[in-house]
Design an enzyme around this catalytic site. Structure first.
Site, PDB file in Angstrom:
ATOM      1  N   GLU A 113      -2.150  -8.973   4.529  1.00  0.00           N
ATOM      2  CA  GLU A 113      -2.142  -9.425   5.923  1.00  0.00           C
ATOM      3  C   GLU A 113      -3.533  -9.584   6.526  1.00  0.00           C
ATOM      4  O   GLU A 113      -3.688 -10.232   7.560  1.00  0.00           O
ATOM      5  CB  GLU A 113      -1.296  -8.469   6.779  1.00  0.00           C
ATOM      6  CG  GLU A 113      -1.847  -7.047   6.942  1.00  0.00           C
ATOM      7  CD  GLU A 113      -1.509  -6.102   5.771  1.00  0.00           C
ATOM      8  OE1 GLU A 113      -1.132  -6.601   4.696  1.00  0.00           O
ATOM      9  OE2 GLU A 113      -1.648  -4.877   5.935  1.00  0.00           O
ATOM     10  N   GLY A 123       1.102 -15.552  38.440  1.00  0.00           N
ATOM     11  CA  GLY A 123       0.102 -16.582  38.158  1.00  0.00           C
ATOM     12  C   GLY A 123      -0.406 -16.490  36.733  1.00  0.00           C
ATOM     13  O   GLY A 123      -1.125 -17.352  36.255  1.00  0.00           O
ATOM     14  N   GLY A 124      -0.041 -15.415  36.032  1.00  0.00           N
ATOM     15  CA  GLY A 124      -0.467 -15.248  34.640  1.00  0.00           C
ATOM     16  C   GLY A 124       0.456 -15.976  33.682  1.00  0.00           C
ATOM     17  O   GLY A 124       1.493 -16.506  34.082  1.00  0.00           O
ATOM     18  N   ASP A 169       2.332 -14.864  31.046  1.00  0.00           N
ATOM     19  CA  ASP A 169       3.614 -14.292  30.634  1.00  0.00           C
ATOM     20  C   ASP A 169       4.705 -14.545  31.673  1.00  0.00           C
ATOM     21  O   ASP A 169       5.786 -15.036  31.344  1.00  0.00           O
ATOM     22  CB  ASP A 169       3.479 -12.785  30.376  1.00  0.00           C
ATOM     23  CG  ASP A 169       2.439 -12.473  29.315  1.00  0.00           C
ATOM     24  OD1 ASP A 169       2.070 -13.409  28.574  1.00  0.00           O
ATOM     25  OD2 ASP A 169       1.994 -11.328  29.224  1.00  0.00           O
ATOM     26  N   SER A 170       4.424 -14.188  32.933  1.00  0.00           N
ATOM     27  CA  SER A 170       5.485 -14.361  33.929  1.00  0.00           C
ATOM     28  C   SER A 170       5.783 -15.849  34.135  1.00  0.00           C
ATOM     29  O   SER A 170       6.933 -16.228  34.382  1.00  0.00           O
ATOM     30  CB  SER A 170       5.127 -13.677  35.250  1.00  0.00           C
ATOM     31  OG  SER A 170       3.990 -14.244  35.838  1.00  0.00           O
ATOM     32  N   CYS A 172       0.835  -1.200   0.000  1.00  0.00           N
ATOM     33  CA  CYS A 172       0.000   0.000   0.000  1.00  0.00           C
ATOM     34  C   CYS A 172       0.881   1.265   0.000  1.00  0.00           C
ATOM     35  O   CYS A 172       1.546   1.538  -0.974  1.00  0.00           O
ATOM     36  CB  CYS A 172      -0.963  -0.052   1.176  1.00  0.00           C
ATOM     37  SG  CYS A 172      -2.351   1.054   0.931  1.00  0.00           S
ATOM     38  N   HIS A 206      -3.839  -5.186   0.855  1.00  0.00           N
ATOM     39  CA  HIS A 206      -3.275  -5.637   2.136  1.00  0.00           C
ATOM     40  C   HIS A 206      -3.317  -7.166   2.236  1.00  0.00           C
ATOM     41  O   HIS A 206      -4.368  -7.726   2.517  1.00  0.00           O
ATOM     42  CB  HIS A 206      -4.064  -5.018   3.299  1.00  0.00           C
ATOM     43  CG  HIS A 206      -3.788  -3.562   3.469  1.00  0.00           C
ATOM     44  ND1 HIS A 206      -2.752  -3.089   4.228  1.00  0.00           N
ATOM     45  CD2 HIS A 206      -4.398  -2.479   2.935  1.00  0.00           C
ATOM     46  CE1 HIS A 206      -2.731  -1.770   4.176  1.00  0.00           C
ATOM     47  NE2 HIS A 206      -3.728  -1.374   3.401  1.00  0.00           N
TER      48      HIS A 206
END
Ligand code: XMP
Length: 510
Positions: free
Chosen positions: A169, A223-224, A226-227, A79, A167
């Site tokens: 994507e 507790g999530g 990611d960590s 684009c 586009h």
């Protein structure tokens, strides 16, 4: 650095999507703002120029020197990126007479172009531009058209440089993924080896190389996902020299502290649990303003965490579960400024602690973090856990916070969440929780009038939390949960369901 595609960002809303699509091909890529274009190196095997809300005809629009890339590595302009290539080399870019937004179909396709191999005539593409390339510079060939646009795609003769006005994507471009595959794998020659296993192996080696042999690393666990994934990666790299600290701020879900601590220990992680509930309650006493509550929780967390971290001898590093969307530098098209989002939960922690920061998930999108977690054997209870805000139930108790209110809310919330799991609805919902409202309402129980608390159930569907719709949960389910809460949690006599979408509402109530 792994072999990669460089995506130069000109500020399009779709730039992150380009990166995700390329990563889905198991090819590594990075987004860099055009203002900070990296020098061409061995590892950069191709360049994608993103779209932009700007017009190349505006004097102030992004116009970087691309000569270090052109002709030396394959380049794909998308684009605005395509219009820029044409504009820079003397082509004519004009406002489209028919502004092309939405669906279009390719009417002519050069099937022998390596970029368009396998893409049929008639393939649906997604257009989103106010300008169009009217005349191509010398040496540029049009390789695809739509009924409205002569130059839907072009190639520069004698070099692997391409431009497309649509586009690829977005999912509405039916063969967009194939086109990106043709570019990344066929033209750039990247092998598709960027897999979760590959990431784990290379990150573990990199962590071992970066972190000194005697250095101890501290990581705050929540507790999530990611960590927890960051912990498993570091654990694999340095074993017990990773010291996880899991703070109970007294605002977690019912039994969460014990449950999560247990899971971490089962995984063999070296984790210290710290129950600081009373400190948090003391810091929150009497506060009703949401921002003041957030600040008090954040401040207390830093104090507690810092105190615990001091106990770890030889600590040199603070690990964080920062992920890619937190660090992508977004291009501001209204000025030269480049803004970097900070990780809002633990802002200020590294400065205070004087530790070096290590962020093993910095290059991953959320779904990639989950895949890596799965590869590392993270249990599904943690892997598929709904997002939960850092300040926890503290921002779901409207008004001031007391241990009694926390207890009430924990019990109501546990019934709702268990219900979602029992009914098989948990994984269909992006996030759910209960809000304790600062009002009481009248009711009857037996022969007596009651005057008790009201809770609101909140459940939303979403992709990233930026926008959300209220989850259309079955009435039978809502009726069952409402009955259970009112019968089992003394002090609550009314349950309502929040049917607001975001925007204009938010997911949390504070
Ligand atoms: P809102 O309420 O803004 O929430 O629609 C969007 C997402 O962010 C979470 N959230 C927070 N997370 N600290 C956090 O770590 C906070 O102060 C905070 N406030 C909201 C919310 O749970 C949802 O996932």
């Amino acid at each position: 650095m792994p072999q990669q595609i460089l995506i130069l960002d000109f500020g399009s809303q779709y730039t992150q999507l380009i990166a995700r699509r390329i990563r889905e091909l198991n090819v590594y890529c990075e987004i860099h703002p055009f203002t900070h274009a990296p020098d061409l190196s061995e590892d950069i095997r191709g360049v994608v120029l993103s779209g932009s809300p700007c017009s190349v005809r505006d004097a102030a629009s992004p116009n970087p020197d691309l000569s270090q890339y052109l002709g030396r590595v394959p380049v794909l302009g998308v684009c605005y990126g395509a219009q820029l290539l044409a504009h820079q080399q003397g082509g004519e870019v004009l406002p489209a007479t028919i502004r092309e937004y939405g669906r279009a179909r390719l009417s002519h396709v050069h099937h022998d172009s390596p970029l368009l191999r396998g893409i049929p005539t008639g393939s649906q593409v997604w257009m989103s531009h106010g300008d169009t390339i009217k005349t191509l510079p010398e040496g540029f060939d049009s390789i695809a058209s739509t009924p409205e646009v002569d130059v839907a795609a072009f190639h520069i003769e004698g070099q692997p440089t391409y431009g497309i006005q649509f586009h690829p994507e977005v999912t509405h471009s039916a063969d967009g993924k194939l086109l990106l595959h043709n570019f990344v794998v066929g033209i750039c020659g990247l092998d598709q080896s960027w897999t979760p296993e590959h990431f784990v192996d290379s990150m573990v080696t990199a962590l071992q190389r970066t972190i000194g042999e005697q250095d101890q690393v501290i990581l705050g666990l929540s507790g999530g996902v990611d960590s927890s994934v960051a912990a498993l990666l570091l654990h694999r790299a340095i074993g017990p020299r990773l010291h996880g600290i899991f703070v109970n701020n007294g605002l977690l879900r019912k039994d969460e502290y014990e449950g999560v601590l247990h899971s971490y220990r089962d995984l063999g992680l070296n984790v210290r649990g710290v129950d600081a509930s009373q400190e948090f309650y003391a810091a929150l006493a009497g506060l009703t303003d949401p921002e003041q509550k957030r600040k008090a929780i954040g401040r207390t967390f830093i104090e507690v965490f810092d105190r615990e971290a001091q106990q770890v001898e030889g600590a040199r590093w603070l690990a964080q579960g920062t992920i890619y969307p937190d660090v992508i530098e977004s291009v501001s098209v209204n000025g030269p400024a480049v803004t970097i989002k900070s990780h809002h939960n633990v802002g200020g922690l590294p400065d205070k602690m004087n530790l070096k920061v290590v962020e093993p998930l910095r290059s991953l999108f959320k779904d990639e973090v989950r895949e890596v977690g799965h590869t590392l054997g993270l249990p599904v209870e943690i892997l598929h856990r709904h997002p939960f805000p850092g300040p926890g139930l503290g921002i779901r108790i409207l008004g001031d916070i007391t241990p009694e209110k926390v207890d009430l809310l924990q019990r109501a919330d546990a019934i709702f969440i268990k219900g979602l799991k029992d009914y098989g609805l948990y994984d269909q919902v992006w996030q759910a929780g209960v809000m304790l409202l600062p009002i009481q309402s009248v009711g009857v129980m037996g022969d007596e009038r009651t005057y008790e608390r009201v809770v609101a159930l909140r459940a939303v569907t979403s992709v990233d939390g930026m926008t959300a719709d209220w989850a259309h949960l079955p009435y039978d389910f809502l009726a069952d949960v409402s009955n259970r809460i009112i019968n089992q949690v003394r002090g609550i006599n009314r349950v309502v369901y929040d049917i607001s979408s975001k925007p204009p509402a938010t997911i949390e109530w504070e």
